[in-house]
Scaffold this active site. Structure first.
Site, PDB file in Angstrom:
ATOM      1  N   THR A 163      -5.107   2.889   8.840  1.00 36.06           N
ATOM      2  CA  THR A 163      -5.005   3.531  10.082  1.00 36.06           C
ATOM      3  C   THR A 163      -4.451   5.037   9.645  1.00 36.06           C
ATOM      4  O   THR A 163      -3.817   5.561   8.745  1.00 36.06           O
ATOM      5  CB  THR A 163      -3.872   3.043  11.105  1.00 36.06           C
ATOM      6  OG1 THR A 163      -2.487   3.223  10.283  1.00 36.06           O
ATOM      7  CG2 THR A 163      -3.993   1.581  11.309  1.00 36.06           C
ATOM      8  N   GLY A 164      -5.119   5.988  10.549  1.00 38.92           N
ATOM      9  CA  GLY A 164      -5.020   7.331  10.556  1.00 38.92           C
ATOM     10  C   GLY A 164      -5.634   7.725   9.117  1.00 38.92           C
ATOM     11  O   GLY A 164      -5.218   8.702   8.310  1.00 38.92           O
ATOM     12  N   GLY A 166      -6.125  13.718   5.567  1.00 39.38           N
ATOM     13  CA  GLY A 166      -4.770  13.881   4.718  1.00 39.38           C
ATOM     14  C   GLY A 166      -4.781  12.806   3.843  1.00 39.38           C
ATOM     15  O   GLY A 166      -5.768  12.508   3.209  1.00 39.38           O
ATOM     16  N   GLY A 222      -4.408   9.538   4.509  1.00 41.66           N
ATOM     17  CA  GLY A 222      -5.070   8.569   4.687  1.00 41.66           C
ATOM     18  C   GLY A 222      -6.589   8.493   4.407  1.00 41.66           C
ATOM     19  O   GLY A 222      -7.071   7.642   3.523  1.00 41.66           O
ATOM     20  N   TYR A 227      11.726  13.068  13.649  1.00 39.68           N
ATOM     21  CA  TYR A 227      10.655  12.496  12.736  1.00 39.68           C
ATOM     22  C   TYR A 227      11.370  11.390  11.599  1.00 39.68           C
ATOM     23  O   TYR A 227      10.985  10.407  11.243  1.00 39.68           O
ATOM     24  CB  TYR A 227       9.921  13.807  12.267  1.00 39.68           C
ATOM     25  CG  TYR A 227       8.657  12.900  10.887  1.00 39.68           C
ATOM     26  CD1 TYR A 227       7.599  12.721  11.182  1.00 39.68           C
ATOM     27  CD2 TYR A 227       9.207  13.284   9.710  1.00 39.68           C
ATOM     28  CE1 TYR A 227       6.831  12.313  10.400  1.00 39.68           C
ATOM     29  CE2 TYR A 227       8.436  12.688   8.730  1.00 39.68           C
ATOM     30  CZ  TYR A 227       7.180  12.220   9.075  1.00 39.68           C
ATOM     31  OH  TYR A 227       6.178  11.906   8.096  1.00 39.68           O
TER      32      TYR A 227
END
Length: 251
Positions: A13-14, A18, A20, A151
């Site tokens: 996922t994602g 970057g 992923g 975060y």
């Protein structure tokens, strides 16, 4: 040399940018059929074109349970199983205590905590014996960073998921590990400080000065660690947090 992920079916996922995206490239190179997800179709299409080989993009918001179910229904119809799941989608932004908004909190926890939880839960019936689940954590969960508390807290929750879920799947042969990168040169990192290239480079230089290796990481360095966790080389590795961070979380 034998491919480490030959004949394995993987979801990242994602995976359109970057870390992923770097993982997807490595997984395909190691023989896996890889599904990547993202929220923007144009970026997904570009990523799949760049990966080549056995890659497919599926537009999914990981915080949307119906979209997640549709993704795994599709994989069930195509393959009947899932061998590797990387719950990587997420992100965050900078806001100091005193300025944190409900919207900021909800967005961060929806992407990083809710998305991770329901991605893994939706995939669970498909996971084969010996399957590997990799949760993308962060060194931010283990140290303090100014204006990054929400975060950091969300990634601490992700780490807690791995510790507990290995007990929930005991007996199924499923491994669940957390892969925690340090500062890595990705769009998501540099855009924390805006879009000005000089400001972004200054930010990277500052981060590099804090890291014992004297530089930030490259997405492919994280991807190589993900290949290890996804492969049978890590067959007795379960519940750990693997830092790929140049040593920053160790000092």
């Amino acid at each position: 040399m034998a491919l480490k992920l030959a004949n394995k079916v993987a979801v990242i996922t994602g995976g359109s940018t970057g870390i992923g995206l770097a993982m997807a490239k490595r997984f395909v190179d190691e023989g896996a059929k890889v599904y990547i997800t993202g929220r923007r179709q144009a970026e997904l299409d570009a990523a799949v074109g760049g990966i080549g080989g056995m890659a497919e993009g599926v537009r999914v918001d990981s915080a949307d349970l119906a979209q997640l179910q549709s993704l795994f229904d599709h994989i069930r119809a195509q393959h009947g199983k899932l061998d590797v799941l990387v719950a990587n989608a997420g992100g965050g932004s900078l806001l100091p205590l005193g300025q944190i908004t409900e919207a900021h909190f909800d967005d961060t926890f929806s992407r990083n905590v809710k998305g991770t939880l329901f991605t893994v839960q939706a995939a669970l019936p498909l996971l084969s014996a010996g399957a590997s689940v990799i949760l993308t954590g962060s060194t931010a969960a283990s140290s303090g960073t100014e204006a990054f508390s929400v975060y950091a807290a969300s990634k601490a929750a992700v780490r807690a998921f791995a510790r507990n879920w290995i007990l929930d799947v005991k007996g199924r042969g499923i491994r669940i590990n957390t892969l925690s990168p340090g500062p890595v040169k990705t769009p998501g990192l540099v855009e924390l400080v805006g879009t000005d290239p000089a400001q972004q480079q200054g930010f990277l230089d500052h981060l590099a000065s804090l890291i014992p290796m004297g530089r930030v990481g490259d997405p492919d360095e994280i991807a190589k660690a993900a290949v290890f966790l996804a492969s049978d080389d890590a067959s007795f590795v379960n519940g750990i947090e693997l830092f790929v961070d140049g040593g920053i979380a160790q000092i």
